[in-house]
Design a protein around this motif. Structure first.
Motif, PDB file in Angstrom:
ATOM      1  N   ILE A 271       1.548  -0.661   1.813  1.00  0.00           N
ATOM      2  CA  ILE A 271       2.212  -1.699   1.026  1.00  0.00           C
ATOM      3  C   ILE A 271       2.596  -2.880   1.913  1.00  0.00           C
ATOM      4  CG2 ILE A 271       4.174  -2.172  -0.485  1.00  0.00           C
ATOM      5  CD1 ILE A 271       4.153   0.803  -1.215  1.00  0.00           C
ATOM      6  N   LEU A 272       3.108  -2.599   3.106  1.00  0.00           N
ATOM      7  CA  LEU A 272       3.532  -3.668   4.011  1.00  0.00           C
ATOM      8  C   LEU A 272       2.357  -4.488   4.523  1.00  0.00           C
ATOM      9  CD1 LEU A 272       6.296  -1.866   6.093  1.00  0.00           C
ATOM     10  CD2 LEU A 272       6.621  -3.843   4.608  1.00  0.00           C
ATOM     11  N   ARG A 273       1.142  -3.953   4.488  1.00  0.00           N
ATOM     12  CA  ARG A 273      -0.030  -4.704   4.927  1.00  0.00           C
ATOM     13  C   ARG A 273      -0.477  -5.729   3.887  1.00  0.00           C
ATOM     14  NH1 ARG A 273      -1.375  -4.900  10.045  1.00  0.00           N
ATOM     15  NH2 ARG A 273      -3.588  -5.124   9.535  1.00  0.00           N
TER      16      ARG A 273
ATOM     17  N   PRO B   7       6.990  -8.453   3.760  1.00  0.00           N
ATOM     18  CA  PRO B   7       8.142  -7.604   4.083  1.00  0.00           C
ATOM     19  C   PRO B   7       9.409  -7.957   3.314  1.00  0.00           C
ATOM     20  CG  PRO B   7       6.928  -8.132   6.079  1.00  0.00           C
ATOM     21  CD  PRO B   7       6.312  -8.936   4.986  1.00  0.00           C
ATOM     22  N   PRO B   8       9.752  -9.255   3.104  1.00  0.00           N
ATOM     23  CA  PRO B   8      10.951  -9.543   2.302  1.00  0.00           C
ATOM     24  C   PRO B   8      10.861  -8.996   0.881  1.00  0.00           C
ATOM     25  CG  PRO B   8      10.302 -11.475   3.552  1.00  0.00           C
ATOM     26  CD  PRO B   8       9.197 -10.485   3.711  1.00  0.00           C
ATOM     27  N   ALA B   9       9.668  -9.063   0.258  1.00  0.00           N
ATOM     28  CA  ALA B   9       9.507  -8.529  -1.092  1.00  0.00           C
ATOM     29  C   ALA B   9       9.642  -7.008  -1.100  1.00  0.00           C
ATOM     30  CB  ALA B   9       8.148  -8.942  -1.660  1.00  0.00           C
TER      31      ALA B   9
ATOM     32  N   CYS C  99      11.399  -5.169   1.081  1.00  0.00           N
ATOM     33  CA  CYS C  99      12.814  -4.861   1.306  1.00  0.00           C
ATOM     34  C   CYS C  99      13.641  -5.109   0.041  1.00  0.00           C
ATOM     35  CB  CYS C  99      13.351  -5.698   2.465  1.00  0.00           C
ATOM     36  SG  CYS C  99      12.659  -5.273   4.082  1.00  0.00           S
ATOM     37  N   LYS C 100      13.309  -6.154  -0.692  1.00  0.00           N
ATOM     38  CA  LYS C 100      14.029  -6.448  -1.928  1.00  0.00           C
ATOM     39  C   LYS C 100      13.830  -5.341  -2.955  1.00  0.00           C
ATOM     40  CE  LYS C 100      14.432  -9.877  -5.621  1.00  0.00           C
ATOM     41  NZ  LYS C 100      13.917 -11.171  -6.157  1.00  0.00           N
ATOM     42  N   THR C 101      12.600  -4.852  -3.073  1.00  0.00           N
ATOM     43  CA  THR C 101      12.317  -3.766  -4.019  1.00  0.00           C
ATOM     44  C   THR C 101      13.046  -2.492  -3.632  1.00  0.00           C
ATOM     45  OG1 THR C 101      10.131  -4.687  -4.550  1.00  0.00           O
ATOM     46  CG2 THR C 101      10.482  -2.358  -5.033  1.00  0.00           C
ATOM     47  N   LEU C 102      13.047  -2.160  -2.345  1.00  0.00           N
ATOM     48  CA  LEU C 102      13.755  -0.968  -1.883  1.00  0.00           C
ATOM     49  C   LEU C 102      15.257  -1.081  -2.144  1.00  0.00           C
ATOM     50  CD1 LEU C 102      11.919  -0.362   1.518  1.00  0.00           C
ATOM     51  CD2 LEU C 102      11.686   0.993  -0.578  1.00  0.00           C
ATOM     52  N   GLN C 103      15.799  -2.271  -1.931  1.00  0.00           N
ATOM     53  CA  GLN C 103      17.226  -2.484  -2.174  1.00  0.00           C
ATOM     54  C   GLN C 103      17.550  -2.368  -3.669  1.00  0.00           C
ATOM     55  OE1 GLN C 103      19.307  -2.669   0.201  1.00  0.00           O
ATOM     56  NE2 GLN C 103      21.215  -3.261  -0.799  1.00  0.00           N
TER      57      GLN C 103
ATOM     58  N   GLY D  66      11.927  -3.002  11.977  1.00  0.00           N
ATOM     59  CA  GLY D  66      13.381  -3.061  12.041  1.00  0.00           C
ATOM     60  C   GLY D  66      14.009  -3.469  10.728  1.00  0.00           C
ATOM     61  N   SER D  67      13.376  -4.404  10.013  1.00  0.00           N
ATOM     62  CA  SER D  67      13.921  -4.862   8.729  1.00  0.00           C
ATOM     63  C   SER D  67      13.903  -3.749   7.697  1.00  0.00           C
ATOM     64  CB  SER D  67      13.117  -6.064   8.220  1.00  0.00           C
ATOM     65  OG  SER D  67      13.211  -7.143   9.120  1.00  0.00           O
ATOM     66  N   VAL D  68      12.809  -3.007   7.648  1.00  0.00           N
ATOM     67  CA  VAL D  68      12.700  -1.915   6.674  1.00  0.00           C
ATOM     68  C   VAL D  68      13.671  -0.792   7.027  1.00  0.00           C
ATOM     69  CG1 VAL D  68      11.153  -0.175   5.713  1.00  0.00           C
ATOM     70  CG2 VAL D  68      10.321  -2.486   6.103  1.00  0.00           C
ATOM     71  N   CYS D  69      13.726  -0.435   8.292  1.00  0.00           N
ATOM     72  CA  CYS D  69      14.592   0.668   8.712  1.00  0.00           C
ATOM     73  C   CYS D  69      16.073   0.328   8.596  1.00  0.00           C
ATOM     74  CB  CYS D  69      14.264   1.077  10.145  1.00  0.00           C
ATOM     75  SG  CYS D  69      12.633   1.825  10.338  1.00  0.00           S
TER      76      CYS D  69
END
Length: 269
Positions: free
Chosen positions: A104-106, A110-112, A114-118, A144-147
């Motif tokens: 997914i990250l590929r 990454p901001p999208a 992280c937003k979905t996970l949040q 680092g952002s995801v973790c």
């Protein structure tokens, strides 16, 4: 929420199956977004009942070029995921497994991601998110952002023995306190985890030998130390800024009363 970070030197599939098996044994419903392996390979060896295991395959066509897969990377948003999870009826929030988040990250920023996970974390439909992440495939900032969103991050590496591995675990509490542990573990044939040894690194400090202290006044040409007679005379001297006993007692009582008064006013308001 948990994110499990692995490197190319150690496969995370067996440990991922351990978490899936543990959730199924607790009679939880598990939804898997499958990118890395097929449904048959994922279910192979699982002894727990797989009736509550729902596999959404993106293995054969992760980008949706043929429109024949149940899930694609472009569907990784809170609306699509919520709709996907509601297709099966379960009274309790489910466990969402992402195998792997690297796919997914590929293809999603990454901001999208992280937003979905949040949003999943706040939505309430998901009890926990377990994501397999191949850290070697991404930049350090992306990892680092995801973790940073995770309450637990597990980084694994091969151990000294063939059937053992080393897990470095970082746990973050709601108050922001971070705890770090290191475990040597092995995985049995039924995907149960056996911890061989455990070491905690929280608050660990390495002690250093004391250095030899030298006297800085040893080689002076004049004496800066007071004799007993001089010290006695100094103590009897009344300095101009020191209150008398009567004034000292007065200010001590008044300050004490003010502190108590302020204390009660603070609690009252």
């Amino acid at each position: 929420r948990r994110k499990h970070v692995y490197s190319c030197s150690y496969s995370g599939q067996h440990l991922l199956k351990s978490f899936i098996s543990a959730a199924l044994n607790k009679e939880e419903a598990v939804h898997v977004l499958g990118f890395d392996v097929s449904e048959e390979e994922l279910k192979d060896g699982l002894t727990a009942s797989t009736q509550r295991l729902h596999f959404h395959s993106a293995y054969t066509d992760p980008l949706g070029w043929t429109n024949r897969t149940a899930f694609t990377v472009h569907q990784f948003c809170v609306e699509e995921l919520t709709h996907l999870l509601k297709q099966t009826s379960h009274p309790k929030p489910v466990t969402l497994v992402i195998d792997s988040l690297s796919w997914i990250l590929r293809h999603v920023s990454p901001p999208a991601v992280c937003k979905t996970l949040q949003q999943l974390k706040k939505g309430g439909a998901v009890r926990a998110v377990i994501g397999l992440l191949h850290a070697d495939m991404h930049q350090r900032g992306t990892v680092g952002s995801v973790c940073h969103l995770a309450t637990s991050v597990i980084t694994v590496a091969p151990g000294t023995k063939g059937d053992e591995a080393v897990a470095k675990i970082t746990k973050r509490s709601k108050s922001g306190k971070v705890m770090q542990d290191e475990e040597i573990f092995s995985i049995k044939g039924d995907f149960s985890v056996t911890v061989v040894s455990k070491t905690s690194h929280a608050g660990h400090r390495q002690t250093e030998p004391e250095e030899h202290q030298t006297d800085p006044t040893a080689n002076l040409t004049f004496n800066i130390r007071l004799s007993d007679t001089e010290r006695e005379a100094k103590e009897k001297l009344a300095l101009p800024f020191v209150f008398s006993k009567e004034k000292s007692d007065f200010f001590s009582v008044t300050t004490s009363n003010i502190c108590c008064f302020s204390f009660f006013l603070f609690n009252f308001f």
